[in-house]
Design a protein around this motif. Structure first.
Motif, PDB file in Angstrom:
ATOM      1  N   THR A  53       0.845  -1.191   0.000  1.00 40.43           N
ATOM      2  CA  THR A  53       0.000   0.000   0.000  1.00 40.43           C
ATOM      3  C   THR A  53       0.878   1.238   0.000  1.00 40.43           C
ATOM      4  N   TYR A  54       0.431   2.280  -0.749  1.00 40.82           N
ATOM      5  CA  TYR A  54       1.195   3.516  -0.891  1.00 40.82           C
ATOM      6  C   TYR A  54       0.322   4.714  -0.552  1.00 40.82           C
ATOM      7  N   ASN A  55       0.964   5.816  -0.145  1.00 48.12           N
ATOM      8  CA  ASN A  55       0.229   7.051   0.086  1.00 48.12           C
ATOM      9  C   ASN A  55       0.210   7.876  -1.201  1.00 48.12           C
ATOM     10  N   ASP A  56      -0.361   9.073  -1.140  1.00 46.82           N
ATOM     11  CA  ASP A  56      -0.484   9.910  -2.334  1.00 46.82           C
ATOM     12  C   ASP A  56       0.858  10.356  -2.894  1.00 46.82           C
ATOM     13  N   ALA A  57       1.922  10.287  -2.099  1.00 44.08           N
ATOM     14  CA  ALA A  57       3.260  10.653  -2.563  1.00 44.08           C
ATOM     15  C   ALA A  57       4.013   9.438  -3.115  1.00 44.08           C
ATOM     16  N   SER A  58       3.298   8.316  -3.309  1.00 43.13           N
ATOM     17  CA  SER A  58       3.875   7.052  -3.799  1.00 43.13           C
ATOM     18  C   SER A  58       4.918   6.485  -2.835  1.00 43.13           C
TER      19      SER A  58
END
Length: 122
Positions: A53-58
């Protein structure tokens, strides 16, 4: 020898995976910006058992089964993370030039030394 890897692209409605790579006995799945979203040595479709899983900043934030969460400093450098407890990384520190300066894994801390900012040693 496993031969050449095969690739495919798809846009299934229920899965954000758009690119898969079948390399020998391993299946790797990626999202539309190139982040590894899934990998498995026995699966034939995405997602498989190891899901990332990644956040919006990859930035990687979690993996299925991981007991260690990932964290980042204000410049986006990883400060902690790890796929399994035995190889978890903590207390990562960085130089002003975003070079890894120290890292702790298990109970051992490793200090890193880099050449000058021009990557040349005197």
């Amino acid at each position: 020898m496993h031969g050449s890897p095969s690739t495919s692209r798809s846009h299934p409605a229920t899965c954000p995976t758009i690119y898969t790579l079948n390399a020998g006995s391993w299946l790797y799945c990626f999202d539309k910006v190139g982040n590894l979203t899934s990998q498995d040595g026995t699966a034939s479709t995405c997602p498989s058992s190891a899901v990332f899983t990644y956040n919006d900043a990859s930035q990687l934030t979690a993996q299925t089964g991981s007991l260690t969460s990932w964290s980042y400093d204000r410049l986006g450098n990883e400060t902690a993370g790890g796929r399994v407890a035995a190889t978890a990384r903590t207390d990562e520190t960085w130089t002003d030039y975003s070079q890894l300066a120290a890292i702790t894994t298990g109970s051992t801390t490793y200090d890193l030394v880099h050449a000058g900012i021009g990557n040349s040693e005197l």
